[in-house]
Enzyme design. Structure first.
Site, PDB file in Angstrom:
ATOM      1  N   HIS A   1      30.465  -4.561 -11.634  1.00 51.36           N
ATOM      2  CA  HIS A   1      31.780  -4.148 -12.136  1.00 51.36           C
ATOM      3  C   HIS A   1      32.915  -4.973 -11.491  1.00 51.36           C
ATOM      4  CE1 HIS A   1      34.976  -1.512 -13.545  1.00 51.36           C
ATOM      5  NE2 HIS A   1      35.405  -1.413 -12.305  1.00 51.36           N
TER       6      HIS A   1
ATOM      7  N   GLU B   1      38.805  -5.336  -6.292  1.00 53.14           N
ATOM      8  CA  GLU B   1      39.749  -4.230  -6.568  1.00 53.14           C
ATOM      9  C   GLU B   1      40.878  -4.215  -5.530  1.00 53.14           C
ATOM     10  OE1 GLU B   1      39.593  -2.372  -9.295  1.00 53.14           O
ATOM     11  OE2 GLU B   1      37.502  -2.355  -9.949  1.00 53.14           O
TER      12      GLU B   1
ATOM     13  N   LYS C   1      47.313   2.924  -5.119  1.00 55.55           N
ATOM     14  CA  LYS C   1      46.706   3.729  -6.181  1.00 55.55           C
ATOM     15  C   LYS C   1      47.328   5.127  -6.203  1.00 55.55           C
ATOM     16  CE  LYS C   1      42.800   5.134  -8.763  1.00 55.55           C
ATOM     17  NZ  LYS C   1      41.428   4.896  -9.174  1.00 55.55           N
TER      18      LYS C   1
ATOM     19  N   ARG D   1      32.648  26.230 -14.582  1.00 53.26           N
ATOM     20  CA  ARG D   1      33.990  25.892 -15.097  1.00 53.26           C
ATOM     21  C   ARG D   1      34.880  25.229 -14.037  1.00 53.26           C
ATOM     22  NH1 ARG D   1      32.975  30.755 -17.631  1.00 53.26           N
ATOM     23  NH2 ARG D   1      32.506  30.455 -19.840  1.00 53.26           N
TER      24      ARG D   1
ATOM     25  N   ASN E   1      44.345  -1.061 -14.745  1.00 54.88           N
ATOM     26  CA  ASN E   1      43.303  -1.703 -15.556  1.00 54.88           C
ATOM     27  C   ASN E   1      43.464  -3.219 -15.611  1.00 54.88           C
ATOM     28  OD1 ASN E   1      42.111   0.761 -16.191  1.00 54.88           O
ATOM     29  ND2 ASN E   1      43.538   1.100 -17.877  1.00 54.88           N
TER      30      ASN E   1
ATOM     31  N   ARG F   1      49.853   4.207 -15.228  1.00 55.44           N
ATOM     32  CA  ARG F   1      48.537   4.170 -14.559  1.00 55.44           C
ATOM     33  C   ARG F   1      47.660   3.077 -15.174  1.00 55.44           C
ATOM     34  NH1 ARG F   1      44.488   9.086 -12.588  1.00 55.44           N
ATOM     35  NH2 ARG F   1      42.793   7.715 -11.953  1.00 55.44           N
TER      36      ARG F   1
ATOM     37  N   LYS G   1      39.503  10.457 -11.808  1.00 54.69           N
ATOM     38  CA  LYS G   1      38.755  10.122 -13.038  1.00 54.69           C
ATOM     39  C   LYS G   1      37.275  10.292 -12.738  1.00 54.69           C
ATOM     40  CE  LYS G   1      41.573   6.755 -15.513  1.00 54.69           C
ATOM     41  NZ  LYS G   1      41.588   5.371 -16.027  1.00 54.69           N
TER      42      LYS G   1
ATOM     43  N   HIS H   1      40.565  -5.327 -16.500  1.00 54.29           N
ATOM     44  CA  HIS H   1      39.478  -4.447 -16.937  1.00 54.29           C
ATOM     45  C   HIS H   1      39.160  -4.549 -18.426  1.00 54.29           C
ATOM     46  CE1 HIS H   1      39.862  -2.871 -12.932  1.00 54.29           C
ATOM     47  NE2 HIS H   1      38.930  -1.966 -13.129  1.00 54.29           N
TER      48      HIS H   1
ATOM     49  N   GLU I   1      47.206   8.989 -17.121  1.00 52.00           N
ATOM     50  CA  GLU I   1      47.259   7.677 -17.762  1.00 52.00           C
ATOM     51  C   GLU I   1      47.911   7.716 -19.135  1.00 52.00           C
ATOM     52  OE1 GLU I   1      43.894   5.070 -16.976  1.00 52.00           O
ATOM     53  OE2 GLU I   1      44.272   4.041 -18.863  1.00 52.00           O
TER      54      GLU I   1
ATOM     55  N   HIS J   1      35.459  -5.103 -18.799  1.00 54.31           N
ATOM     56  CA  HIS J   1      34.552  -4.146 -19.444  1.00 54.31           C
ATOM     57  C   HIS J   1      33.764  -4.805 -20.577  1.00 54.31           C
ATOM     58  CE1 HIS J   1      36.699  -0.241 -17.971  1.00 54.31           C
ATOM     59  NE2 HIS J   1      35.847  -0.718 -17.098  1.00 54.31           N
TER      60      HIS J   1
HETATM   61  P1  NAD Z   1      27.491   1.919  -7.096  1.00 54.18           P
HETATM   62  O1  NAD Z   1      27.827   3.323  -6.893  1.00 54.18           O
HETATM   63  O2  NAD Z   1      26.375   1.589  -8.017  1.00 54.18           O
HETATM   64  O3  NAD Z   1      27.181   1.282  -5.660  1.00 54.18           O
HETATM   65  C1  NAD Z   1      26.789  -0.060  -5.595  1.00 54.18           C
HETATM   66  C2  NAD Z   1      25.424  -0.211  -4.894  1.00 54.18           C
HETATM   67  O4  NAD Z   1      25.648  -0.118  -3.490  1.00 54.18           O
HETATM   68  C3  NAD Z   1      24.397   0.836  -5.241  1.00 54.18           C
HETATM   69  O5  NAD Z   1      23.131   0.242  -5.254  1.00 54.18           O
HETATM   70  C4  NAD Z   1      24.490   1.819  -4.078  1.00 54.18           C
HETATM   71  O6  NAD Z   1      23.279   2.505  -3.864  1.00 54.18           O
HETATM   72  C5  NAD Z   1      24.805   0.892  -2.944  1.00 54.18           C
HETATM   73  N1  NAD Z   1      25.538   1.465  -1.828  1.00 54.18           N
HETATM   74  C6  NAD Z   1      26.688   2.172  -1.881  1.00 54.18           C
HETATM   75  N2  NAD Z   1      27.150   2.408  -0.648  1.00 54.18           N
HETATM   76  C7  NAD Z   1      26.265   1.840   0.215  1.00 54.18           C
HETATM   77  C8  NAD Z   1      26.202   1.719   1.626  1.00 54.18           C
HETATM   78  N3  NAD Z   1      27.189   2.179   2.417  1.00 54.18           N
HETATM   79  N4  NAD Z   1      25.140   1.085   2.154  1.00 54.18           N
HETATM   80  C9  NAD Z   1      24.159   0.549   1.359  1.00 54.18           C
HETATM   81  N5  NAD Z   1      24.182   0.601   0.030  1.00 54.18           N
HETATM   82  C10 NAD Z   1      25.222   1.245  -0.540  1.00 54.18           C
HETATM   83  O7  NAD Z   1      28.721   1.050  -7.612  1.00 54.18           O
HETATM   84  P2  NAD Z   1      30.252   0.935  -7.142  1.00 54.18           P
HETATM   85  O8  NAD Z   1      30.572  -0.493  -7.232  1.00 54.18           O
HETATM   86  O9  NAD Z   1      30.507   1.677  -5.893  1.00 54.18           O
HETATM   87  O10 NAD Z   1      31.014   1.715  -8.301  1.00 54.18           O
HETATM   88  C11 NAD Z   1      30.950   1.278  -9.638  1.00 54.18           C
HETATM   89  C12 NAD Z   1      31.195   2.450 -10.534  1.00 54.18           C
HETATM   90  O11 NAD Z   1      32.477   2.992 -10.265  1.00 54.18           O
HETATM   91  C13 NAD Z   1      31.170   2.101 -12.004  1.00 54.18           C
HETATM   92  O12 NAD Z   1      30.407   3.064 -12.698  1.00 54.18           O
HETATM   93  C14 NAD Z   1      32.628   2.179 -12.416  1.00 54.18           C
HETATM   94  O13 NAD Z   1      32.789   2.548 -13.776  1.00 54.18           O
HETATM   95  C15 NAD Z   1      33.134   3.253 -11.499  1.00 54.18           C
HETATM   96  N6  NAD Z   1      34.576   3.228 -11.266  1.00 54.18           N
HETATM   97  C16 NAD Z   1      35.261   4.389 -11.401  1.00 54.18           C
HETATM   98  C17 NAD Z   1      36.613   4.429 -11.157  1.00 54.18           C
HETATM   99  C18 NAD Z   1      37.367   5.736 -11.234  1.00 54.18           C
HETATM  100  O14 NAD Z   1      38.602   5.727 -11.162  1.00 54.18           O
HETATM  101  N7  NAD Z   1      36.685   6.845 -11.329  1.00 54.18           N
HETATM  102  C19 NAD Z   1      37.295   3.258 -10.783  1.00 54.18           C
HETATM  103  C20 NAD Z   1      36.560   2.078 -10.647  1.00 54.18           C
HETATM  104  C21 NAD Z   1      35.200   2.076 -10.894  1.00 54.18           C
END
Ligand code: NAD
Length: 382
Positions: free
Chosen positions: A280, A199, A241, A135, A259, A255, A157, A262, A251, A266
């Site tokens: 992304h 971003e 942020k 929980r 987006n 907030r 999030k 986005h 949100e 998306h």
């Molecule tokens: P990801 O986690 O897939 O990482 C991108 C790639 O880089 C992966 O292959 C990973 O293994 C690699 N990687 C990461 N760090 C590394 C490092 N230091 N050295 C070598 N390789 C590395 O993708 P991302 O772009 O980090 O995140 C995208 C995700 O985040 C999406 O699912 C998106 O929906 C989410 N997101 C969430 C929020 C939120 O507020 N929670 C905001 C924006 C995006």
């Protein structure tokens, strides 16, 4: 929103701290080089002697897991590590079930910590797992992608994707600490670095024109890993942020400004099947350019603004238009239908983040889908 001048005046030290003020759920974001080897000490110093279960992916593990494990072991805090396949499919019910059970088998108790060590995929998944484990247990974000350091690790999030769409299942669960080590970015593939940069640019575009102008001059130093530039860009982004999240944690109001780009982005990600065709951040880059061109077309924004936005993002190596996506040509009706799956739909109209200028975004709740369709058809026709 804090301005760049505010960030620059803060300190010239390499490591910075940004507070996310959320009452009893407040936490710090630590930003700087070589923090990973200090992680054990930083976690114990701020959160006490909890045991830590690391969740990471294979790419991050290959380069950096040994350093993090050694740092936690030096404090006697390492309970175990779970290494998952990299990539968006890992953010799923299929991965969440076994992960939750492995965390239980590891023996993590209510007072212990899940350490989300990776990009946004690992942060969103492990944060969600922590939020439902017994929980709710606390978690620490150690973001390793630029996108995760400036965006997904801050704000609470968490969640997973389903066939119905991205991020439709999840919870708000704030981390207890975020440790953003800028040195780990050196192993990030360049395309991922550029995607994360989208971003960073977003924060300038939505609320801080001075920051965007600074980025136009400084982005090459950032991509050359010049520490002062990199740390300042991440710090300014996280401050922006944090300020928005502190005003509107769940949100219900502004907030949604985060987006920017986005709703388009998306839909593009869904259209390209969440594949390597479009990351992304690349979807966000095209989405922001579309949002500025759409805003200009609706008369909200002075002529030439969208051109300045796309010029900078293109200079940073990002895609800026639909035809930059390799493969099939997009279809306007299809993209609008995909927007209908997004959480940003209310009573048949679409919610968009539009702009009056660079640094002056606003939320438009009542954008008729046919206006969007006509705009996209023009964009596709070129
Ligand atoms: P990801 O986690 O897939 O990482 C991108 C790639 O880089 C992966 O292959 C990973 O293994 C690699 N990687 C990461 N760090 C590394 C490092 N230091 N050295 C070598 N390789 C590395 O993708 P991302 O772009 O980090 O995140 C995208 C995700 O985040 C999406 O699912 C998106 O929906 C989410 N997101 C969430 C929020 C939120 O507020 N929670 C905001 C924006 C995006």
């Amino acid at each position: 929103m804090p301005t760049l001048a505010h960030s620059m005046a803060a300190t010239t030290r390499a490591a910075r701290t940004v507070a996310v003020p959320l009452g009893g759920r407040s936490y710090d974001v630590l930003i700087g080089p070589d923090l990973l080897s200090e992680a054990g000490r930083l976690i114990v110093g701020r959160l006490g002697k909890a045991k830590c279960g690391i969740v990471t992916d294979e790419n991050v593990a290959r380069h950096h897991l040994a350093t993090l494990e050694a740092s936690l072991k030096a404090e006697g805090r390492h309970k175990g590590s779970i290494v998952l396949p990299p990539g968006e499919p890992t953010k799923s019910f299929r991965a969440l079930g076994p992960l939750s059970e492995q965390l239980l088998e590891m023996g993590l108790e209510r007072g212990d910590l899940v350490v989300a060590f990776g990009g946004g995929v690992i942060g969103d998944l492990a944060g969600f797992a922590a939020g439902i484990l017994r929980r709710g247990v606390r978690f620490v974000q150690i973001p390793t992608s630029l996108l995760a350091q400036v965006d997904s690790s801050v704000g609470g999030k968490t969640g997973i994707n389903t066939p119905q769409g991205k991020n439709l299942i999840g919870i708000f669960h704030q981390p207890s600490l975020v440790i953003a080590d800028t040195d780990v970015l050196k192993t990030l593939p360049p395309r991922e670095m550029r995607a994360g940069y989208a971003e960073i640019a977003k924060y300038g575009l939505l609320g801080d024109a001075g920051f965007f102008t600074w980025l136009e001059a400084a982005y090459e130093d950032l991509f050359a890993y010049e520490q002062e530039t990199l740390v300042t860009a991440i710090e300014t982004s996280v401050k922006a942020k944090a300020a928005i999240v502190a005003r509107d944690e769940h949100e219900t109001g502004d907030r949604a400004l985060l987006n920017l780009g986005h709703t388009f982005g998306h839909a593009l990600e869904a259209w390209t099947g969440y594949s390597d065709r479009l990351l992304h951040g690349e979807g966000v880059s095209i989405g922001m350019c579309l949002a500025f061109r759409f805003s200009e077309g609706l008369g909200h924004c002075p002529a030439g603004t969208a051109e300045r936005v796309s010029r900078h993002l293109a200079a940073a190596g990002l895609p800026t238009k639909l035809s930059d996506i390799p493969g099939d040509t997009a279809d306007a009706d299809n993209l609008v239908a995909l927007m209908g799956q997004d959480k940003k739909v209310r009573d048949g109209t679409l919610t968009f983040i539009l702009a009056r200028n660079i640094g002056d975004a606003f939320i438009a709740h009542d954008v008729p889908p046919d206006k969007v369709r006509d705009f996209l058809a023009r964009e596709i026709a070129g």
